[in-house]
Design a protein around this motif. Structure first.
Motif, PDB file in Angstrom:
ATOM      1  N   UNK A  44       0.816  -1.214   0.000  1.00 54.68           N
ATOM      2  CA  UNK A  44       0.000   0.000   0.000  1.00 54.68           C
ATOM      3  C   UNK A  44       0.848   1.262   0.000  1.00 54.68           C
ATOM      4  N   UNK A  45       1.952   1.243   0.726  1.00 56.86           N
ATOM      5  CA  UNK A  45       2.767   2.432   0.822  1.00 56.86           C
ATOM      6  C   UNK A  45       3.422   2.816  -0.490  1.00 56.86           C
ATOM      7  N   UNK A  46       3.892   1.835  -1.242  1.00 56.78           N
ATOM      8  CA  UNK A  46       4.580   2.087  -2.503  1.00 56.78           C
ATOM      9  C   UNK A  46       3.660   2.034  -3.717  1.00 56.78           C
ATOM     10  N   UNK A  47       2.432   1.549  -3.532  1.00 65.85           N
ATOM     11  CA  UNK A  47       1.537   1.417  -4.671  1.00 65.85           C
ATOM     12  C   UNK A  47       1.958   0.302  -5.593  1.00 65.85           C
ATOM     13  N   UNK A  48       2.413  -0.824  -5.024  1.00 64.14           N
ATOM     14  CA  UNK A  48       2.879  -1.968  -5.810  1.00 64.14           C
ATOM     15  C   UNK A  48       1.828  -3.072  -5.769  1.00 64.14           C
TER      16      UNK A  48
END
Length: 380
Positions: free
Chosen positions: A130-134
């Motif tokens: 979620x943090x990196x949008x991966x």
């Protein structure tokens, strides 16, 4: 150009893809199935959802492919009407009524609106950062500015974002859905309530009738022949219910236990990920708002996605949590089996309808009067 990855090719996922594309995003919709095979059932699309579909550019097409029937109301198991309203009343109050169509038809309309090359079938998501949008898939990682978790009631994306959430709870009822040939029968659009039981019928296009039913049941119960089970439970109810069940193809009857998110999520977003539809707020079917709220989600998310996703949670969490609670409250009313409680429930609805014939409509004002954000989705 901002990039979005949508996980899930159901109504919420397809609508989110359409909404984001119309706002100028590059979109990929990932669906693990090799082909979109929606549940073989009907779907009621209420005034609020039709407004959402209008912003996606497909509202008129959905209306063209739908049936708008006559009076709508609640009945007893013997056929006596408890409360009724009309499409004219609903249209005058909300600018639209309720249309009914095949779930498959709505999904086809949304898939067509996505355009070519957007929907990627046979693509399994194995994880989300979620943090990196991966988004991790068997074919590799995809990086996105926005990830949309539209992966349903048992959402793996939701579990990743909120691992401490208890997840779906069993509502106490099982549900059947099916498509039946009309065979010349007169089909009054109605939902009938008995002792712990519900049976609904709606006319569709192509001379089909959408039927649905609920009844109290232990979770996970198995029946050898679902049509025979329905006849056992509802064969003594008013016509045309028994006739429709006799005409039903057992292979076209689907049964599933009803679950809902009893405990609301703390938010509908985390990092670069937002949840829509059942992944965010699964509800019982009693208000007919499950798909409708997913369509609202898609429009609102596209409207705020360029900014802080906290605005999406702020716009959707309180509204949908209230609708989840109201739907379950209605579900509990249908679950009453004590004869005195059932009589009092029915009497209360009858008296209320006589005192205020539009009570059924007015009780839904805050749900059906929803309007999309101004300029929620631009034409492109």
């Amino acid at each position: 150009m901002s990039k979005a990855v949508v996980i899930g090719g159901g109504i919420g996922g397809l609508a989110s893809g359409v909404a984001l594309r119309r706002k100028g995003w590059e979109v990929s919709v990932l669906e693990r199935a090799a082909a979109i095979e929606p549940v073989g059932s009907g779907l009621a699309v209420a005034a609020n959802a039709l407004k959402a579909l209008d912003t996606l550019g497909v509202g008129d097409r959905v209306r063209e492919l739908s049936v708008v029937e006559g009076p709508l109301g609640l009945r007893r198991a013997d056929g006596r009407w408890l409360t009724r309203t009309t499409d004219d009343n609903a249209d005058a109050r909300y600018g639209d009524s309720v249309v009914v169509l095949l779930r498959a038809t709505l999904m086809d309309v949304l898939a067509d609106a996505l355009g070519p090359g957007v929907l990627r079938l046979d693509t399994t998501v194995t994880g989300v950062d979620a943090g990196r949008g991966i988004v991790r898939t068997a074919a590799g990682e995809i990086e996105a500015d926005l990830v949309v978790g539209a992966d349903g009631i048992h959402s793996a994306t939701r579990r990743t974002l909120f691992p401490g959430h208890p997840g779906p709870a069993y509502a106490g009822v099982t549900a059947w859905r099916g498509l039946v040939p009309r065979n010349g029968l007169t089909i009054p659009r109605s939902e009938s309530w008995g002792s712990g039981q519900v049976f609904g019928i709606h006319q569709l296009t192509d001379d089909l009738v959408y039927v649905y039913a609920t009844d109290l049941s232990p979770a996970g119960a198995v029946h050898e022949d679902e049509r025979e089970e329905l006849l056992r439970r509802f064969g003594g109810w008013h016509e045309p219910i028994p006739a429709l069940l006799r005409a039903a193809d057992p292979a076209r009857i689907i049964r599933n236990d009803v679950h809902y998110l009893k405990t609301p999520l703390p938010a509908f977003h985390s990092g670069r990920v937002a949840l829509v539809g059942d992944a965010a707020h699964a509800m019982t079917p009693n208000l007919g708002q499950g798909a409708c709220q997913a369509l609202e989600d898609a429009v609102v998310l596209a409207h705020v996605a360029d900014g802080d996703l906290a605005a999406y949670t702020a716009a959707r969490l309180e509204r949908t949590s209230g609708i989840v609670r109201r739907s379950m409250t209605l579900c509990r009313m249908t679950m009453l089996r004590n004869p005195l409680a059932v009589r009092l429930r029915n009497l209360g609805m009858t008296v209320a309808n006589r005192l205020s014939p539009d009570l059924m409509l007015r009780s839904m004002d805050d749900v059906l009067s929803w309007r999309p954000p101004v300029e929620a989705v631009t034409d492109r």
